[in-house]
Design a protein around this motif. Structure first.
Motif, PDB file in Angstrom:
ATOM      1  N   ASP A 421       0.745  -1.236   0.021  1.00 29.78           N
ATOM      2  CA  ASP A 421      -0.170   0.183   0.101  1.00 29.78           C
ATOM      3  C   ASP A 421       0.827   1.280  -0.091  1.00 29.78           C
ATOM      4  OD1 ASP A 421      -2.263  -1.305  -0.015  1.00 29.78           O
ATOM      5  OD2 ASP A 421      -2.726  -1.397   2.199  1.00 29.78           O
ATOM      6  N   TRP A 422       2.085   1.138   0.806  1.00 32.87           N
ATOM      7  CA  TRP A 422       2.886   2.249   0.749  1.00 32.87           C
ATOM      8  C   TRP A 422       3.627   2.733  -0.490  1.00 32.87           C
ATOM      9  CZ3 TRP A 422       8.328   2.140   0.337  1.00 32.87           C
ATOM     10  CH2 TRP A 422       8.933   3.374   0.762  1.00 32.87           C
ATOM     11  N   ILE A 423       3.933   1.694  -1.294  1.00 32.85           N
ATOM     12  CA  ILE A 423       4.605   1.722  -2.511  1.00 32.85           C
ATOM     13  C   ILE A 423       3.409   2.364  -3.473  1.00 32.85           C
ATOM     14  CG2 ILE A 423       5.270   0.606  -4.741  1.00 32.85           C
ATOM     15  CD1 ILE A 423       6.449  -1.544  -2.805  1.00 32.85           C
ATOM     16  N   LYS A 424       2.077   1.909  -3.433  1.00 32.47           N
ATOM     17  CA  LYS A 424       0.987   2.521  -4.182  1.00 32.47           C
ATOM     18  C   LYS A 424       0.852   4.147  -3.902  1.00 32.47           C
ATOM     19  CE  LYS A 424      -1.346  -1.818  -5.075  1.00 32.47           C
ATOM     20  NZ  LYS A 424      -2.871  -2.466  -4.746  1.00 32.47           N
TER      21      LYS A 424
END
Length: 424
Positions: A421-424
């Motif tokens: 989710d952090w990467i997105k």
């Protein structure tokens, strides 16, 4: 027989006085010592404090003797070698020893407690040369000669007498009793190095010297290199042979010697030496100097242009550069540039500004490295985790316990979701 000598009777009188004292001694006191490869019980006698002579070859005072001569130009340069038992040499050695006892608070110890008396005998040769206890003798003489009533208990001193006056035997005894013992720390590094240099100059093999000192040959070589560089440094700052100025810089000189070996380019080496000289004179804040020197070696390429900018150094073109490019690359340009920067800061003669500039560059470099590590933190941690999990899968074995593994996998899966989710 009356003597007027405060710093040692003449040689024949010393020999006769010691021989007479040994023959007439009623005491049974013995002092056990290992001397010239044999364990010996030395006879202990009591002699007038003014009778004994200091051992001029004392390792502890070698570099300080040079310093004294450098600071007292009116004295003969060969004072300590032409006639070591002369009144002039002995009086001067007393002053040199006084530098040590003042620095080590030895004089103050006896002065503040006028009841403090001699507990252990000095050790001297059979002709009255003090091998062990030169500093104590200096302190007691200083007190007694200045107040013979208050310090009357130092009118005579107890000495354990060696069977001979063999120079090599006395040298080995000093090493065994002091340099190898717990008193080792009392020898400032450059006094030991001065002795190594002297023995090397006289032709002694470094391997043999190392064996005597219970050290590795490389250690002896490093000491000698540090000593020579320190001598050059003191000369370059206008204080030749003033060795007390570098009492606490042993490790800095060791790092400088190592740093010079790791630099092949002559221009870089010259610049490094000028920077090191400045930092010795005006250490920058932060890490201790010996920790900063290696950073200068690795950061020289960044430090050089900053010094050029701060000191407004104009680099002159060198016609040889084109030839260098044709015959061997661009080392000549770098060599010439850094040599000119070295010359520029040498002419400016502002070691404080050099040290501050270098410190600024090092601080900036460290901050950048920290920032890089901070930016790659997540990647580094994920890579470690991936490596550990891959290792676990590679070593699956049904005999291993499965307890708690499922729960940890759930935690890992939850962490993976959060990271995605952090990467997105």
């Amino acid at each position: 027989m009356e003597y007027t000598y405060s710093f040692g009777y003449p040689n024949m009188q010393r020999v006769l006085a010691i021989t007479e004292a040994l023959n007439n001694s009623q005491t049974v006191e013995k002092y056990q010592i290992d001397y010239r490869g044999k364990y010996r019980p030395l006879s202990v006698i009591e002699v007038p404090i003014e009778m004994l002579v200091y051992r001029i070859e004392n390792i502890r005072t070698k570099s300080l003797q040079k310093q004294w001569l450098a600071q007292h130009r009116d004295l003969p340069r060969d004072l300590f070698v032409s006639d070591p038992f002369s009144i002039e040499a002995q009086e001067t050695q007393h002053q040199v020893l006084k530098l040590l006892i003042d620095k080590e608070n030895l004089l103050k110890t006896f002065k503040n407690n006028d009841k403090l008396q001699q507990t252990e005998p000095l050790i001297c040769s059979n002709d009255g040369i003090v091998v062990n206890g030169n500093r104590r003798l200096c302190a007691w003489r200083e007190l007694y000669y200045n107040n013979k009533i208050k310090y009357a208990h130092f009118q005579t001193v107890r000495v354990a007498v060696l069977p001979d006056s063999d120079p090599q035997g006395m040298y080995d005894l000093e090493i065994a009793l002091q340099i190898r013992s717990d008193m080792k720390a009392e020898y400032v590094w450059h006094t030991i190095a001065a002795d190594y240099q002297e023995k090397f100059d006289l032709g002694m093999d470094i391997g043999i010297l190392a064996e005597k000192q219970n050290k590795k040959p490389e250690e002896i070589s490093t000491y000698i290199e540090c000593y020579n560089y320190a001598a050059q440094y003191l000369e370059s700052i206008g204080h030749p042979d003033e060795w007390m100025l570098v009492d606490k810089q042993e490790y800095a000189f060791k790092q400088i010697v190592i740093g010079r070996k790791n630099i092949s380019n002559p221009g870089d080496k010259e610049l490094f030496q000028e920077i090191s000289k400045a930092m010795l004179q005006a250490p920058a804040d932060g890490d201790r100097l010996y920790k900063q020197i290696p950073k200068v070696v690795s950061g020289l390429a960044t430090i050089a242009p900053k010094l050029q900018e701060v000191f407004s150094i104009t680099i002159q073109d060198n016609n040889d550069d084109d030839l260098e490019l044709l015959t061997g690359g661009d080392n000549g340009i770098e060599n010439t540039t850094n040599s000119q920067i070295a010359a520029g800061i040498r002419i400016a003669d502002n070691p404080t500004l050099v040290a501050k500039t270098v410190q600024s560059v090092l601080n900036t470099t460290e901050e950048l490295e920290k920032e890089k590590k901070k930016k790659s933190f997540i990647f580094d941690q994920v890579m470690k985790a991936a490596t550990l999990l891959t290792n676990a899968v590679s070593n699956l074995d049904d005999s291993m316990s499965k307890d708690g593994v499922g729960k940890q996998l759930e935690n890992i899966e939850g962490a993976c979701v959060a990271l995605k989710d952090w990467i997105k």
